[in-house]
Enzyme design. Sequence first.
Site, PDB file in Angstrom:
ATOM      1  N   TYR A 161      40.041 -24.252  -9.916  1.00 28.23           N
ATOM      2  CA  TYR A 161      40.120 -25.653  -9.497  1.00 28.23           C
ATOM      3  C   TYR A 161      39.685 -26.546 -10.658  1.00 28.23           C
ATOM      4  CZ  TYR A 161      40.155 -23.658  -4.744  1.00 28.23           C
ATOM      5  OH  TYR A 161      40.442 -22.927  -3.617  1.00 28.23           O
TER       6      TYR A 161
ATOM      7  N   HIS B  19      40.719 -14.159  -5.419  1.00 25.32           N
ATOM      8  CA  HIS B  19      41.533 -15.271  -4.931  1.00 25.32           C
ATOM      9  C   HIS B  19      42.952 -14.831  -4.545  1.00 25.32           C
ATOM     10  CE1 HIS B  19      41.874 -19.926  -5.640  1.00 25.32           C
ATOM     11  NE2 HIS B  19      42.322 -19.574  -4.465  1.00 25.32           N
TER      12      HIS B  19
ATOM     13  N   PRO C 149      43.066 -25.656   7.049  1.00 17.50           N
ATOM     14  CA  PRO C 149      43.180 -25.640   8.511  1.00 17.50           C
ATOM     15  C   PRO C 149      43.846 -26.891   9.063  1.00 17.50           C
ATOM     16  CG  PRO C 149      40.941 -26.203   7.879  1.00 17.50           C
ATOM     17  CD  PRO C 149      41.660 -25.798   6.613  1.00 17.50           C
TER      18      PRO C 149
ATOM     19  N   ARG D 151      47.047 -28.948   4.982  1.00 18.79           N
ATOM     20  CA  ARG D 151      46.981 -29.798   3.788  1.00 18.79           C
ATOM     21  C   ARG D 151      47.125 -31.278   4.141  1.00 18.79           C
ATOM     22  NH1 ARG D 151      46.432 -26.301  -0.157  1.00 18.79           N
ATOM     23  NH2 ARG D 151      47.494 -24.277  -0.088  1.00 18.79           N
TER      24      ARG D 151
END
Length: 338
Positions: free
Chosen positions: A61, A129, A209, A212
Amino acid sequence: MSIDKIATVRLGTDGPLVGVQGFGAMGISDFYGDTDEAAARDTLDAALEAGVTLIDTADMYGKGANEEFLAPFVAAHRDEITLATKFAIERTDDPHYRGIRNDPAYIRSAVEGSLRRLGVDVIDLYYMHRRDPAVPLAESVGAMAELVEHGLVKHLGLSEVTGAELREAHAVHPITALQSEWSLFSRDVEHSAVGAAAELGVAFVPYSPLGRGFLTGAFADATKDLPGGDFRQFQPRFSGDNARRNAALLEPVRTIAEARGVTPAQIALAWVQQRAEVHGLAVVPIPGTRKRARLLENAAATRITLTADELALLEPIAAQVAGDRYPDMSSTSAAREG
């Protein structure tokens, strides 16, 4: 004004006790456009005040910037939070490049980088990941297990793996949590991963959840409603004909929300939270936001219990969604299901 703290749940059979909703920090540093850093830091404070203690980041990120951003917050509240980060997605100066690395040498290098950027001696929950099928799971999880033995990591997690892969990994070293996309719009994990997690006592940590943000009704077509640089413009289900078809699927979510006097986002989150009861496992979704008000709204959703009739109205949605989760689904568990 005091804020009521959310309930807690244990991750896995012997993992940490965390709030039943966590915080996904990705959007602070990447993918969703510019960030007001002061507002983002205030949102982190609100999370802690509300009992949202599982803080989730990843080394990819912002190419490490997200971990660095979190470091002061982590330092100030180290004993109050459960810190999760992830490795495996490799980025370069090419903004379009995404490599996947699961080899032991890369894992050892990645954890050292995350520890340095986060300013900690140990990571509470360390995820792989994405899976590179070319590297045997036993090698990757074995290398991760060594990190636990060396005191660099407390618990292990996986992301976007199938039920069979979860079982294989768990046989090498106990897996505490499985993180994959799970929402009213995305239920492919129910094919095998959810059942395996319940069987093994592995907690499930749903990312995205709120689809997006699409499930909140905040935008109807990503290419028209979102600013340049927002990666949702490249997600197949959020633009063109797919977006129009999917927007129509939100009607029962809005209907239930209006009847209850809550927001569509809260209904979508309540549905995810209630998967714990439906499937018999710990479920800790990690919605992300950069605003205090949204954080508190999300946390309040943990106190909503949907009725059988409401759940029945929501049940058909996922099967009708148009478009894949990503332009390239090859790195997802769905692509490797038998």
